[in-house]
Design a protein around this motif. Structure first.
Motif, PDB file in Angstrom:
ATOM      1  N   ASP A 302       1.552   2.684  -8.359  1.00  0.00           N
ATOM      2  CA  ASP A 302       1.653   2.405  -9.285  1.00  0.00           C
ATOM      3  C   ASP A 302       2.244   0.424  -9.484  1.00  0.00           C
ATOM      4  N   ASP A 303       2.154  -0.098  -8.664  1.00  0.00           N
ATOM      5  CA  ASP A 303       2.691  -1.041  -8.645  1.00  0.00           C
ATOM      6  C   ASP A 303       1.451  -2.314  -7.952  1.00  0.00           C
ATOM      7  N   GLY A 304       0.549  -2.016  -8.388  1.00  0.00           N
ATOM      8  CA  GLY A 304      -0.718  -2.546  -7.517  1.00  0.00           C
ATOM      9  C   GLY A 304      -0.425  -2.858  -5.840  1.00  0.00           C
ATOM     10  N   VAL A 305       0.505  -1.918  -4.858  1.00  0.00           N
ATOM     11  CA  VAL A 305       0.181  -2.619  -4.254  1.00  0.00           C
ATOM     12  C   VAL A 305      -1.874  -1.634  -3.553  1.00  0.00           C
ATOM     13  N   LEU A 306      -2.246  -2.077  -2.547  1.00  0.00           N
ATOM     14  CA  LEU A 306      -3.542  -1.651  -1.569  1.00  0.00           C
ATOM     15  C   LEU A 306      -2.742  -1.079  -0.286  1.00  0.00           C
ATOM     16  N   GLN A 307      -3.055   0.282  -0.622  1.00  0.00           N
ATOM     17  CA  GLN A 307      -2.932   1.986   0.646  1.00  0.00           C
ATOM     18  C   GLN A 307      -3.414   1.108   1.507  1.00  0.00           C
ATOM     19  N   LEU A 308      -3.291   0.856   2.670  1.00  0.00           N
ATOM     20  CA  LEU A 308      -4.454   0.513   3.733  1.00  0.00           C
ATOM     21  C   LEU A 308      -4.053   1.443   5.610  1.00  0.00           C
ATOM     22  N   ARG A 309      -5.037   2.479   5.495  1.00  0.00           N
ATOM     23  CA  ARG A 309      -4.271   2.845   6.551  1.00  0.00           C
ATOM     24  C   ARG A 309      -5.427   2.839   7.848  1.00  0.00           C
ATOM     25  N   THR A 310      -4.494   2.487   9.050  1.00  0.00           N
ATOM     26  CA  THR A 310      -5.039   2.005  10.173  1.00  0.00           C
ATOM     27  C   THR A 310      -5.587   3.088  10.965  1.00  0.00           C
ATOM     28  N   PRO A 311      -6.632   3.036  12.028  1.00  0.00           N
ATOM     29  CA  PRO A 311      -7.047   4.030  13.022  1.00  0.00           C
ATOM     30  C   PRO A 311      -6.126   4.920  12.978  1.00  0.00           C
ATOM     31  N   ASP A 312      -4.740   4.261  13.826  1.00  0.00           N
ATOM     32  CA  ASP A 312      -3.182   4.874  14.584  1.00  0.00           C
ATOM     33  C   ASP A 312      -2.590   6.091  13.185  1.00  0.00           C
ATOM     34  N   GLY A 313      -3.042   6.116  11.932  1.00  0.00           N
ATOM     35  CA  GLY A 313      -2.692   7.320  11.099  1.00  0.00           C
ATOM     36  C   GLY A 313      -1.862   6.614  10.121  1.00  0.00           C
ATOM     37  N   LYS A 314      -1.554   4.953  10.752  1.00  0.00           N
ATOM     38  CA  LYS A 314      -0.314   5.164  10.074  1.00  0.00           C
ATOM     39  C   LYS A 314      -0.523   4.319   8.447  1.00  0.00           C
ATOM     40  N   LEU A 315      -0.266   3.737   7.164  1.00  0.00           N
ATOM     41  CA  LEU A 315      -0.145   3.710   5.985  1.00  0.00           C
ATOM     42  C   LEU A 315       0.682   2.640   5.377  1.00  0.00           C
ATOM     43  N   HIS A 316      -0.382   1.202   5.453  1.00  0.00           N
ATOM     44  CA  HIS A 316       0.352  -0.481   5.087  1.00  0.00           C
ATOM     45  C   HIS A 316       0.682   0.135   4.060  1.00  0.00           C
ATOM     46  N   GLY A 317       1.379  -0.755   3.209  1.00  0.00           N
ATOM     47  CA  GLY A 317       0.972  -1.172   2.322  1.00  0.00           C
ATOM     48  C   GLY A 317       0.674  -2.718   2.178  1.00  0.00           C
ATOM     49  N   ILE A 318      -0.492  -3.164   1.238  1.00  0.00           N
ATOM     50  CA  ILE A 318      -0.644  -4.793   1.285  1.00  0.00           C
ATOM     51  C   ILE A 318      -0.009  -5.211   0.092  1.00  0.00           C
ATOM     52  N   TYR A 319       0.347  -6.409   0.248  1.00  0.00           N
ATOM     53  CA  TYR A 319       1.141  -6.491  -0.711  1.00  0.00           C
ATOM     54  C   TYR A 319      -0.373  -8.246  -1.692  1.00  0.00           C
ATOM     55  N   SER A 320      -0.489  -8.399  -0.792  1.00  0.00           N
ATOM     56  CA  SER A 320      -1.261 -10.196  -0.897  1.00  0.00           C
ATOM     57  C   SER A 320      -1.749  -9.966   0.502  1.00  0.00           C
ATOM     58  N   ALA A 321      -3.359 -10.288   0.393  1.00  0.00           N
ATOM     59  CA  ALA A 321      -4.170 -10.483   1.337  1.00  0.00           C
ATOM     60  C   ALA A 321      -5.580 -11.411   0.918  1.00  0.00           C
ATOM     61  N   ASP A 322      -6.365 -11.627   2.026  1.00  0.00           N
ATOM     62  CA  ASP A 322      -7.929 -11.769   2.092  1.00  0.00           C
ATOM     63  C   ASP A 322      -8.526 -10.509   2.158  1.00  0.00           C
ATOM     64  N   ILE A 323      -9.483 -10.050   1.640  1.00  0.00           N
ATOM     65  CA  ILE A 323     -10.018  -8.606   1.891  1.00  0.00           C
ATOM     66  C   ILE A 323     -11.476  -8.505   1.816  1.00  0.00           C
ATOM     67  N   GLU A 324     -12.065  -8.022   3.522  1.00  0.00           N
ATOM     68  CA  GLU A 324     -13.379  -8.214   3.871  1.00  0.00           C
ATOM     69  C   GLU A 324     -13.431  -6.538   3.927  1.00  0.00           C
ATOM     70  N   MET A 325     -14.538  -7.052   3.412  1.00  0.00           N
ATOM     71  CA  MET A 325     -15.718  -5.413   3.405  1.00  0.00           C
ATOM     72  C   MET A 325     -16.378  -4.697   4.519  1.00  0.00           C
ATOM     73  N   LYS A 326     -16.247  -4.011   5.204  1.00  0.00           N
ATOM     74  CA  LYS A 326     -16.737  -3.297   6.697  1.00  0.00           C
ATOM     75  C   LYS A 326     -17.896  -2.935   7.213  1.00  0.00           C
ATOM     76  N   ASN A 327     -18.058  -2.416   5.325  1.00  0.00           N
ATOM     77  CA  ASN A 327     -19.306  -1.248   5.876  1.00  0.00           C
ATOM     78  C   ASN A 327     -19.915  -1.550   4.116  1.00  0.00           C
TER      79      ASN A 327
END
Length: 327
Positions: A302-327
């Protein structure tokens, strides 16, 4: 901007939407002579307006010049606040710079800054932004919302929804949003959004939302280093796009969604944003200042933070980043 009788006459012709207005009627409305009406019509024609004069019927506006001047944008604007005050310059270093200055001087909530050409256009992380003259929309909107500074980043997402709705409405194209601030057409960037803040101990004094939209460029208008990643609405649609109509639609939707956000929160807008997202559900690489993470983009908070789940199962909040599509 000083609105002359000539431009008030142009406004009246635009509002007539193709109806013929007699010289006598216009003379009566503006309390001037019919000869004066004729002179003002000639002035408009010299400025690039196409006006047909039909014997015994009057004047019909056929076309207006391809410019973003307030005298052309404002008459058909359907907002109650945004764009009621407009500052227009032929050229400037950046509309953001000008908007910051106006905001500090106390300009009204909803003031819009427009230019035909930026000489120092910029995007996120101080990157250069190509601003071809009279080919795009280079604009900043000054808002003074009664919200806490922590809510400021969400206005970038609100503006993104407004941009895609305007593009859909005017062109029938199907743009996507790449988190957090890029609008894509067929995977290439056509619009960038930059939200900056003026605040003090009392809270937000002004939000300045910069919007750079590639509208009528052809490939050769872009510098060689961005030709593979940049797009314009004309390149995607194959047709010239009316910039004035696009500005009006964008400001209308920005006002509607800003009001919705302030009154009801981010919930409904979040659903809309995710519906346009090219990022959600995709495998992405997020490059941040101190680390790079790869995983699946699961959504935004709800704050606009991107939710990124890494292969280890952890959910990370991304506040600012350059995003590159992998597929």
């Amino acid at each position: 901007m000083n609105i002359t009788v000539t431009h008030k006459l142009a406004k009246r012709l635009m509002e007539a939407e193709g109806e013929a207005l007699s010289g006598q009627r216009l003379a009566d409305e503006f309390n001037i002579s019919r000869t004066a009406v004729w002179k003002h019509i000639k002035e408009l024609e010299e400025e690039g307006y196409s006006i047909e004069s039909i014997k015994k019927r009057g004047y019909i506006l056929k076309n207006v010049p391809d410019t973003l001047e307030p005298t052309i944008i404002q008459p058909l604007l359907k907002t109650s606040k945004i764009g009621k005050v407009m500052e227009y310059v032929e050229s400037c270093p950046s509309t953001q710079i000008l908007a910051h200055k106006l905001a500090q001087e106390g300009t009204a909530d909803g003031t819009v800054v427009l230019t035909e050409k930026q000489t120092e256009g910029r995007g996120r992380l101080a990157r250069k932004w190509d601003s071809a003259p009279r080919k795009g929309i280079w604009m900043s909107v000054i808002l003074r919302p009664d919200v806490v500074p922590q809510k400021a980043p969400q206005f970038t997402l609100v503006a993104a929804v407004a941009v895609v709705r305007a593009i859909e409405e005017v062109t029938a194209l199907k743009p996507e949003i790449k988190w957090p601030n890029d609008i894509l057409l067929n995977g290439k960037k056509c619009t960038g959004i930059l939200t900056e803040l003026q605040s003090d101990a009392d809270g937000i004094q002004a939000l300045i939302i910069g919007i750079g939209m590639n509208v009528n460029q052809v490939l050769e208008d872009f510098s060689p280093e961005v030709q593979d990643i940049a797009a314009s609405l004309k390149m995607a649609s194959g047709q010239e796009v009316n910039r004035q109509e696009l500005v009006r639609s964008l400001l209308f939707h920005l006002e509607q969604y800003t009001n919705l956000y302030i009154e009801q929160g981010f919930g409904l807008l979040k659903v809309m944003w995710e519906g346009y997202s090219s990022t959600i559900g995709r495998s992405v690489r997020a490059r941040m200042a101190k680390e790079t993470l790869e995983g699946i983009a699961e959504g935004i908070t709800d704050d606009g933070v991107l939710q990124l789940r890494t292969p280890d199962g952890k959910l990370h909040g991304i506040y600012s980043a350059d995003i590159e599509m992998k597929n």
